[in-house]
Design an enzyme around this catalytic site. Structure first.
Site, PDB file in Angstrom:
ATOM      1  N   ARG A   1     -18.579  12.139  11.156  1.00 44.74           N
ATOM      2  CA  ARG A   1     -18.715  13.251  10.189  1.00 44.74           C
ATOM      3  C   ARG A   1     -20.112  13.843  10.234  1.00 44.74           C
ATOM      4  NH1 ARG A   1     -17.641  10.376   4.901  1.00 44.74           N
ATOM      5  NH2 ARG A   1     -18.193  12.339   3.946  1.00 44.74           N
TER       6      ARG A   1
ATOM      7  N   ASP B   1     -15.285   3.116   7.702  1.00 40.54           N
ATOM      8  CA  ASP B   1     -16.192   4.094   7.104  1.00 40.54           C
ATOM      9  C   ASP B   1     -17.414   4.310   7.994  1.00 40.54           C
ATOM     10  OD1 ASP B   1     -17.277   5.780   4.957  1.00 40.54           O
ATOM     11  OD2 ASP B   1     -18.773   4.195   4.833  1.00 40.54           O
TER      12      ASP B   1
ATOM     13  N   HIS C   1     -22.233   1.903  -8.654  1.00 36.40           N
ATOM     14  CA  HIS C   1     -22.616   2.613  -7.438  1.00 36.40           C
ATOM     15  C   HIS C   1     -23.314   3.905  -7.840  1.00 36.40           C
ATOM     16  CE1 HIS C   1     -22.414   4.080  -3.328  1.00 36.40           C
ATOM     17  NE2 HIS C   1     -22.085   5.252  -3.837  1.00 36.40           N
TER      18      HIS C   1
ATOM     19  N   LYS D   1     -15.678   1.249   0.175  1.00 36.81           N
ATOM     20  CA  LYS D   1     -16.663   0.160   0.150  1.00 36.81           C
ATOM     21  C   LYS D   1     -16.673  -0.551  -1.200  1.00 36.81           C
ATOM     22  CE  LYS D   1     -19.380   3.349   1.764  1.00 36.81           C
ATOM     23  NZ  LYS D   1     -20.369   4.274   2.292  1.00 36.81           N
TER      24      LYS D   1
ATOM     25  N   SER E   1     -14.806   7.502   1.238  1.00 36.70           N
ATOM     26  CA  SER E   1     -15.862   6.716   1.884  1.00 36.70           C
ATOM     27  C   SER E   1     -16.527   5.779   0.860  1.00 36.70           C
ATOM     28  CB  SER E   1     -16.891   7.680   2.497  1.00 36.70           C
ATOM     29  OG  SER E   1     -18.108   7.042   2.739  1.00 36.70           O
TER      30      SER E   1
END
Ligand code: URA
Length: 432
Positions: free
Chosen positions: A168, A161, A82, A187, A183
């Site tokens: 947010r 999320d 990621h 995922k 968050s």
């Protein structure tokens, strides 16, 4: 349990239990907790923080709000990566066929671009025919057979999320470390991999502007991942200047092919090799990171993973001839050259502003529903530290008139040529 009591608890900086956190996440996702209470809670978290147990409980509750992929029928260690997002970041596109070629299994869900950062899914969609939505069985079979697959993130992954992030975004609570970490990790944990490498970008073009913030975020994410039973490594990499030379969807595909052919930019090649080195070690393909890095770097430089890239693109319906004739990508739009009017060394290229300039041209989205142009963007001819002579091209802008004037103005104000030959620190830290 009453939401108002839990808001109060966080307001007075008391620790929440996993049950309480799960109550909040489930209640909000199901619409039983209203926005105004969740907003108050998020702001209390912003000011009073969460410790690692609370952050982990939050990530797990968000993970469990939707589908958790089961990849156990794919043999061996499944790996994933990621990136916290940057400009010119085409790492996943090069990495997937590389690790697959070297014997790991990468099953990846990626996102679309928003704002100044691009998205892997948009970039892959610039290959004609490339399908970013696959049935789960086909996704898994492709990973089994070829070693990699990249698809868009399913709406069923961590739906908590999605709704929390939207809130947010409008309540000034995005920039909270436990909220960002949970968050991202919710995922990743839902995507089913056993080992994850997090590429935390640091610098002007990144979400994390300072090394300290990047380290703090990395530490929380690595700890959450480990508590959830995954092998996790975070690397902090520089985003002071764009990664590689090219920014824009098809242009980044062009540069990915170049890198897989063996002659990509050194910074991109290094970042891919570092991530691959850690993934190969986690997957047990190599005995240590150093041999994983060397194997990955050498494979990139000798073009060893190019055929696997073609196989991967073909498996997802993409036109391999488009990649084999990649020079056509450079002829699809008009071009404008930005030239240097002083001599020296390139001292600064503001990655954030170059990302914004590419977005103005139509390469990125200002809002979620914007339609993007896959062929516009920017090709930087110089990197920080390079010598510049008067009249040298700093960058070529690929455009369709839209946004050109603005982009040229931004670009002209976003690079500095001066007397100092600066060497950037690309791989800043590794957090295990
Ligand atoms: N990226 C995410 O996925 N979540 C955040 O909160 C911030 C960046």
């Amino acid at each position: 349990m009453q939401m108002v009591d839990l808001i109060n608890k966080k307001k007075y900086n008391q620790k929440l239990t996993a049950e309480e956190i799960s109550f909040i996440v489930n209640g909000f996702t199901k619409g039983q907790i209203p926005d105004y209470q969740m907003s108050a809670f998020l702001m209390a978290v912003y000011f009073n923080d969460m410790d690692i147990e609370e952050s982990t409980a939050l990530a797990l509750a968000m993970r469990d709000s939707g589908e958790v992929l089961d990849l156990t029928d794919i043999k061996g260690t499944k790996v994933d990566k990621h990136s916290t997002g940057g400009v010119g970041d085409k790492v996943s596109i090069v990495l997937a066929p590389l690790v697959a070629h070297l014997g790991a299994k990468l099953a990846k869900m990626s996102g679309r671009g928003l704002g100044h950062t691009g998205g892997t899914i948009d970039k892959l969609e610039s290959i004609p025919g490339f399908k970013v939505v696959l049935p789960l069985d086909q996704f898994k079979n492709q990973v089994k057979e070829i070693g990699c697959a990249i698809v868009g993130q399913s709406g069923d992954i961590a739906p908590a999320d999605k709704v929390m992030y939207a809130l947010r975004d409008v309540t000034a609570t995005v920039d909270s470390m436990p909220l960002i970490a949970s968050s991202i990790m919710s995922k990743k944990l839902a995507s089913g991999a056993d080992a994850i490498v997090l590429d935390v970008k640091v610098g002007s073009g990144a979400f994390m502007k300072t090394l300290e913030d990047g380290e703090a975020l990395s530490r929380i994410m690595v700890d959450i991942g480990k508590k959830a039973g995954k092998k996790v490594t975070a690397i902090l990499t520089g985003m002071e200047e764009p990664l590689g030379h090219k920014i824009g969807n098809a242009l980044e595909i062009y540069e990915s092919v170049e890198t897989l052919e063996g002659h990509g930019p050194e910074d991109l090649t290094q970042v891919v090799a570092v991530i691959s080195g850690h993934l190969l070690k986690h997957a047990g393909v190599v005995k240590d990171y150093e041999s994983g890095y060397k194997l990955s770097y050498d494979t990139l430089r000798n073009g060893g993973a190019l055929e696997t890239f073609y196989t991967f693109v073909k498996a997802q319906g993409g036109d391999v001839n488009f990649l084999k004739n990649k020079d056509q990508i450079l002829t699809k739009t008009k071009t404008y050259e930005v030239k240097a009017n002083v001599a020296g060394f390139l001292e600064k290229v503001d990655a954030l502003n170059f990302g914004i300039a590419a977005m103005k041209l139509g390469a990125g989205r200002a809002t979620k529903d914007d339609v993007i142009n896959l062929f516009v963007g920017i090709d930087l001819h110089k990197k920080i530290g390079d010598e510049v002579k008067v009249g040298d091209t700093i960058c070529t802008i690929y455009h369709e008139e839209k946004g050109l004037k603005e982009a040229v103005e931004i670009v002209n104000n976003s690079y500095v040529v001066g007397p100092h030959k600066i060497k950037l620190d690309l791989i800043k830290e590794t957090i295990l």
